[in-house]
Design a protein around this motif. Sequence first.
Motif, PDB file in Angstrom:
ATOM      1  N   ILE A   1      -8.114  -6.590   2.975  1.00  8.56           N
ATOM      2  CA  ILE A   1      -7.143  -6.028   2.034  1.00  8.56           C
ATOM      3  C   ILE A   1      -6.492  -4.854   2.638  1.00  8.56           C
ATOM      4  CG2 ILE A   1      -6.729  -5.004  -0.292  1.00  8.56           C
ATOM      5  CD1 ILE A   1      -9.581  -5.782  -0.899  1.00  8.56           C
ATOM      6  N   ILE A   2      -4.949  -5.124   2.962  1.00  4.01           N
ATOM      7  CA  ILE A   2      -4.295  -4.349   3.659  1.00  4.01           C
ATOM      8  C   ILE A   2      -3.341  -3.524   2.579  1.00  4.01           C
ATOM      9  CG2 ILE A   2      -2.624  -4.021   5.460  1.00  4.01           C
ATOM     10  CD1 ILE A   2      -5.070  -5.725   6.161  1.00  4.01           C
ATOM     11  N   VAL A   3      -3.216  -2.150   2.809  1.00  6.21           N
ATOM     12  CA  VAL A   3      -2.739  -1.318   1.787  1.00  6.21           C
ATOM     13  C   VAL A   3      -2.041  -0.172   2.375  1.00  6.21           C
ATOM     14  CG1 VAL A   3      -4.403  -1.621   0.154  1.00  6.21           C
ATOM     15  CG2 VAL A   3      -4.754   0.241   1.411  1.00  6.21           C
ATOM     16  N   GLY A   4      -0.667   0.033   1.725  1.00  6.68           N
ATOM     17  CA  GLY A   4       0.011   1.156   2.234  1.00  6.68           C
ATOM     18  C   GLY A   4      -0.326   2.351   1.045  1.00  6.68           C
ATOM     19  N   LEU A   5      -0.543   3.742   1.708  1.00  4.52           N
ATOM     20  CA  LEU A   5      -0.782   4.669   0.577  1.00  4.52           C
ATOM     21  C   LEU A   5       0.200   5.979   1.111  1.00  4.52           C
ATOM     22  CD1 LEU A   5      -4.688   4.777   0.417  1.00  4.52           C
ATOM     23  CD2 LEU A   5      -2.936   3.572  -1.232  1.00  4.52           C
ATOM     24  N   PRO A   6       0.196   6.726   0.005  1.00  2.00           N
ATOM     25  CA  PRO A   6       1.111   8.103   0.069  1.00  2.00           C
ATOM     26  C   PRO A   6       0.301   8.758   1.185  1.00  2.00           C
ATOM     27  CG  PRO A   6       0.137   7.961  -1.802  1.00  2.00           C
ATOM     28  CD  PRO A   6       0.064   6.447  -1.415  1.00  2.00           C
ATOM     29  N   SER A   7       1.127   9.534   1.964  1.00  3.12           N
ATOM     30  CA  SER A   7       0.211  10.532   2.805  1.00  3.12           C
ATOM     31  C   SER A   7       0.839  11.994   2.472  1.00  3.12           C
ATOM     32  CB  SER A   7       0.751  10.373   4.079  1.00  3.12           C
ATOM     33  OG  SER A   7       1.975  10.331   4.577  1.00  3.12           O
ATOM     34  N   GLY A   8       0.030  13.245   3.032  1.00  4.78           N
ATOM     35  CA  GLY A   8       0.708  14.362   2.685  1.00  4.78           C
ATOM     36  C   GLY A   8       0.430  14.984   1.336  1.00  4.78           C
ATOM     37  N   PRO A   9       0.786  16.072   1.162  1.00  4.34           N
ATOM     38  CA  PRO A   9       0.625  16.820  -0.166  1.00  4.34           C
ATOM     39  C   PRO A   9       1.179  16.215  -1.426  1.00  4.34           C
ATOM     40  CG  PRO A   9       2.493  17.763   0.867  1.00  4.34           C
ATOM     41  CD  PRO A   9       2.130  16.853   1.875  1.00  4.34           C
ATOM     42  N   ALA A  10       1.121  16.863  -2.596  1.00  7.61           N
ATOM     43  CA  ALA A  10       1.475  16.476  -4.000  1.00  7.61           C
ATOM     44  C   ALA A  10       3.076  16.090  -3.793  1.00  7.61           C
ATOM     45  CB  ALA A  10       1.289  17.434  -4.961  1.00  7.61           C
ATOM     46  N   GLN A  11       3.406  14.907  -4.401  1.00  3.86           N
ATOM     47  CA  GLN A  11       4.659  14.466  -4.478  1.00  3.86           C
ATOM     48  C   GLN A  11       4.801  13.475  -5.609  1.00  3.86           C
ATOM     49  OE1 GLN A  11       4.176  10.615  -1.384  1.00  3.86           O
ATOM     50  NE2 GLN A  11       2.871  12.327  -0.967  1.00  3.86           N
ATOM     51  N   ALA A  12       6.136  13.304  -5.855  1.00  2.63           N
ATOM     52  CA  ALA A  12       6.401  12.315  -7.216  1.00  2.63           C
ATOM     53  C   ALA A  12       5.704  11.201  -7.173  1.00  2.63           C
ATOM     54  CB  ALA A  12       7.958  12.143  -7.408  1.00  2.63           C
ATOM     55  N   ASN A  13       5.116  10.517  -8.300  1.00  2.00           N
ATOM     56  CA  ASN A  13       4.633   9.327  -8.415  1.00  2.00           C
ATOM     57  C   ASN A  13       5.593   8.246  -8.671  1.00  2.00           C
ATOM     58  OD1 ASN A  13       2.675   7.407  -8.272  1.00  2.00           O
ATOM     59  ND2 ASN A  13       1.830   7.791 -10.447  1.00  2.00           N
ATOM     60  N   THR A  14       6.772   8.090  -7.906  1.00  2.00           N
ATOM     61  CA  THR A  14       7.481   7.085  -8.200  1.00  2.00           C
ATOM     62  C   THR A  14       7.709   5.930  -7.204  1.00  2.00           C
ATOM     63  OG1 THR A  14       9.363   8.601  -6.878  1.00  2.00           O
ATOM     64  CG2 THR A  14       9.161   8.781  -9.398  1.00  2.00           C
ATOM     65  N   ARG A  15       6.810   5.811  -6.268  1.00  2.00           N
ATOM     66  CA  ARG A  15       7.029   4.863  -5.309  1.00  2.00           C
ATOM     67  C   ARG A  15       5.812   3.848  -5.215  1.00  2.00           C
ATOM     68  NH1 ARG A  15       6.839   6.421   1.381  1.00  2.00           N
ATOM     69  NH2 ARG A  15       6.785   4.128   2.183  1.00  2.00           N
ATOM     70  N   ARG A  16       6.144   2.638  -5.001  1.00  2.00           N
ATOM     71  CA  ARG A  16       5.177   1.640  -5.017  1.00  2.00           C
ATOM     72  C   ARG A  16       5.074   1.430  -3.445  1.00  2.00           C
ATOM     73  NH1 ARG A  16       8.070   2.434  -8.806  1.00  2.00           N
ATOM     74  NH2 ARG A  16       9.912   1.542  -7.586  1.00  2.00           N
ATOM     75  N   TYR A  17       3.632   0.764  -3.037  1.00  2.00           N
ATOM     76  CA  TYR A  17       3.578   0.614  -1.660  1.00  2.00           C
ATOM     77  C   TYR A  17       3.016  -0.933  -1.562  1.00  2.00           C
ATOM     78  CZ  TYR A  17       3.656   5.461  -1.212  1.00  2.00           C
ATOM     79  OH  TYR A  17       4.046   6.875  -1.093  1.00  2.00           O
ATOM     80  N   PRO A  18       3.249  -1.578  -0.149  1.00  2.00           N
ATOM     81  CA  PRO A  18       3.043  -2.853  -0.148  1.00  2.00           C
ATOM     82  C   PRO A  18       1.417  -2.930  -0.128  1.00  2.00           C
ATOM     83  CG  PRO A  18       4.488  -1.961   1.595  1.00  2.00           C
ATOM     84  CD  PRO A  18       4.100  -0.872   0.742  1.00  2.00           C
ATOM     85  N   VAL A  19       0.765  -4.248  -0.441  1.00  2.00           N
ATOM     86  CA  VAL A  19      -0.543  -4.313  -0.552  1.00  2.00           C
ATOM     87  C   VAL A  19      -0.606  -6.036  -0.259  1.00  2.00           C
ATOM     88  CG1 VAL A  19      -0.557  -4.696  -3.023  1.00  2.00           C
ATOM     89  CG2 VAL A  19      -2.759  -4.281  -1.807  1.00  2.00           C
ATOM     90  N   ALA A  20      -1.550  -6.340   0.454  1.00  2.00           N
ATOM     91  CA  ALA A  20      -1.794  -7.662   0.656  1.00  2.00           C
ATOM     92  C   ALA A  20      -3.540  -8.091   0.877  1.00  2.00           C
ATOM     93  CB  ALA A  20      -1.207  -8.200   1.997  1.00  2.00           C
ATOM     94  N   VAL A  21      -3.819  -9.240   0.276  1.00  2.00           N
ATOM     95  CA  VAL A  21      -5.010  -9.549   0.632  1.00  2.00           C
ATOM     96  C   VAL A  21      -4.953 -10.845   1.617  1.00  2.00           C
ATOM     97  CG1 VAL A  21      -7.305 -10.690  -0.590  1.00  2.00           C
ATOM     98  CG2 VAL A  21      -5.811  -8.940  -1.655  1.00  2.00           C
TER      99      VAL A  21
ATOM    100  N   VAL B   1       8.544  -9.760  -4.325  1.00  2.00           N
ATOM    101  CA  VAL B   1       7.931  -8.448  -4.238  1.00  2.00           C
ATOM    102  C   VAL B   1       8.893  -7.470  -3.982  1.00  2.00           C
ATOM    103  CG1 VAL B   1       6.451  -6.706  -3.221  1.00  2.00           C
ATOM    104  CG2 VAL B   1       5.462  -8.975  -3.561  1.00  2.00           C
ATOM    105  N   SER B   2       9.906  -7.571  -3.008  1.00  2.00           N
ATOM    106  CA  SER B   2      10.954  -6.668  -3.079  1.00  2.00           C
ATOM    107  C   SER B   2      11.933  -6.593  -4.171  1.00  2.00           C
ATOM    108  CB  SER B   2      11.791  -7.162  -1.697  1.00  2.00           C
ATOM    109  OG  SER B   2      11.165  -6.927  -0.592  1.00  2.00           O
ATOM    110  N   ALA B   3      12.199  -7.671  -4.855  1.00  2.00           N
ATOM    111  CA  ALA B   3      13.005  -7.649  -5.878  1.00  2.00           C
ATOM    112  C   ALA B   3      12.397  -7.223  -7.137  1.00  2.00           C
ATOM    113  CB  ALA B   3      13.454  -9.347  -6.277  1.00  2.00           C
ATOM    114  N   LEU B   4      11.179  -7.257  -7.084  1.00  2.00           N
ATOM    115  CA  LEU B   4      10.149  -6.567  -8.269  1.00  2.00           C
ATOM    116  C   LEU B   4      10.428  -4.991  -8.260  1.00  2.00           C
ATOM    117  CD1 LEU B   4       8.156  -6.567 -10.634  1.00  2.00           C
ATOM    118  CD2 LEU B   4       6.494  -6.991  -9.101  1.00  2.00           C
TER     119      LEU B   4
END
Length: 212
Positions: free
Chosen positions: A99-119, A167-170
């Motif tokens: 399972i490949i995931v992208g995640l936020p990094s660093g300190p507190a930030q707005a939870n408004t971004r979504r990240y790619p994920v793949a199985v 996914v990009s359109a979503l």
Amino acid sequence: MARTVALAFVLFVLTAADAQATAFRVVVVPGLGFEDLPALAERGAVGLLVPGSGPETSGLAARAALVRGQVTNSLRGITTGPRLISFETSKTIPDGPAIIVGLPSGPAQANTRRYPVAVIGGGYEGLLTSASTRITGLVSIVDIAPTALGREDGLGWTPDGNGAARVSALDDRISANNQYRIPATFLVVVLVLVLTLAWPRAGLLGFGAVLG
């Protein structure tokens, strides 16, 4: 004889548990972006990952939710409890099953971004499906642990020959909805206030509808 049967049963349970625990590796790829989706879609099923709950997230909060298979609203702190899985970090996309995931990094930030994920592997292809979000292509961070463990409540998939583009359109649609949500909410509140001043009873009903 009974002792042999008991020993065989214990070995079976341990083997089954080990197989479940290693159904999929979880690999966090720092900097994983939407430009990586076409390559991921050729090897498995893809989607968008929502990394947290509440107005904020952070690298620490996202990873805490990832390994525990549950998420805590950021207004209440960081997810705690027993760890269900572990994860690796890689600069490149590894071979499956994973399972490949992208995640936020660093300190507190707005939870408004979504990240790619793949199985990758396990027969996955097309778009990921989640019982948590009920939106094809949109995945919650709580879905990763059960999928890695091979549980029935993990992620599913649906065939789609154009998964990366969908996914990009979503993501674009979700961003557009979020952009107009605050102005729309402000407009509704103003209208309810006007109703309250002009017709108090109607304004009261309107306020109740807004809360609903």
